[in-house]
Design an enzyme around this catalytic site. Structure first.
Site, PDB file in Angstrom:
ATOM      1  N   TYR A   1       0.836  -1.201   0.000  1.00  0.00           N
ATOM      2  CA  TYR A   1       0.000   0.000   0.000  1.00  0.00           C
ATOM      3  C   TYR A   1       0.871   1.251   0.000  1.00  0.00           C
ATOM      4  CZ  TYR A   1      -3.054   3.687   1.692  1.00  0.00           C
ATOM      5  OH  TYR A   1      -3.724   4.883   1.835  1.00  0.00           O
TER       6      TYR A   1
ATOM      7  N   GLU B   1     -10.878   4.660   5.064  1.00  0.00           N
ATOM      8  CA  GLU B   1     -10.492   5.594   6.125  1.00  0.00           C
ATOM      9  C   GLU B   1     -11.560   5.646   7.215  1.00  0.00           C
ATOM     10  OE1 GLU B   1      -7.713   6.985   6.644  1.00  0.00           O
ATOM     11  OE2 GLU B   1      -6.682   6.816   4.725  1.00  0.00           O
TER      12      GLU B   1
ATOM     13  N   TRP C   1      -4.653   0.764  10.766  1.00  0.00           N
ATOM     14  CA  TRP C   1      -4.685   0.705   9.313  1.00  0.00           C
ATOM     15  C   TRP C   1      -4.310  -0.698   8.833  1.00  0.00           C
ATOM     16  CZ3 TRP C   1      -7.197   2.909   5.787  1.00  0.00           C
ATOM     17  CH2 TRP C   1      -6.777   2.935   4.450  1.00  0.00           C
TER      18      TRP C   1
END
Length: 202
Positions: free
Chosen positions: A33, A55, A63
């Site tokens: 990512y 998000e 995350w």
């Protein structure tokens, strides 16, 4: 080769932002990512919608957890095709899906935000045009030296958050929006010595 790739990624010794390589325990999902997506300017509405959803799921979680569940979320929400998500009439089946984050408010927010997304697309021709108009189409490059110096929010994310909430978006507070702006390349918070900083690539 596919099975070897994670090991290669974890041991390739390339310089990356501290959040992806030092502070958090590095994982293949996190590194991929960071290397391929984070901070790269995007004008693709489907992708912008997907990252906004991710998000919102992150709030209160890590995350790393969201990235590991990303494929499951894609399956649950039709690869984040905005129109199809906006047409969802019930999230009860999603609440039974053990592969995703089963939070009723966040899942409902995904459907709600898809509907608002479509309204903005009609008004601005695209959500990308709406989002990028806050910076006149330019990336804000913060020339980060130290990860610890990156704020959790700034005046831009506060302003955008207020505007998005007025239009009806859910789970779009200034901290979430700052992280989102980083993700989609409106704010470049790659460390200046990161080999994957867009400034070092283009």
């Amino acid at each position: 080769m596919r099975n070897q790739q994670p090991a290669l990624l974890l041991n390739d010794q390339k310089k990356r932002c501290a959040w992806a390589s030092e502070i958090n325990k590095p994982s293949p999902e996190m590194i991929l990512y960071h290397d391929l997506e984070w901070g790269r300017p995007s004008h693709d509405d489907r992708y912008l919608f997907e990252l906004l959803c991710l998000e919102t799921y992150q709030a209160g979680l890590s995350w790393a957890i969201v990235l590991k569940k990303r494929d499951a979320f894609r399956r649950a929400f039709f690869n984040f095709e905005i129109k199809r998500v906006a047409e969802v009439t019930s999230i009860e089946n999603l609440l039974l899906n053990k592969d995703i984050i089963r939070n009723r408010m966040k899942l409902s927010a995904t459907v709600n935000n898809a509907k608002i997304f479509l309204k903005i697309e009609k008004e601005y021709d695209s959500f990308a045009d709406y989002l990028w108009h806050f910076t006149n189409g330019k990336t804000i490059d913060n020339h980060v030296l130290n990860y610890a110096d990156i704020p959790s929010e700034n005046q831009l994310s506060i302003n955008i958050s207020k505007q998005m909430k007025k239009t009806g978006f859910k789970f779009t507070g200034p901290v979430t929006i700052y992280s989102y702006l980083q993700a989609v390349g409106i704010i470049n918070d790659h460390q200046i010595d990161c080999q994957f900083n867009p400034d070092n690539i283009y």
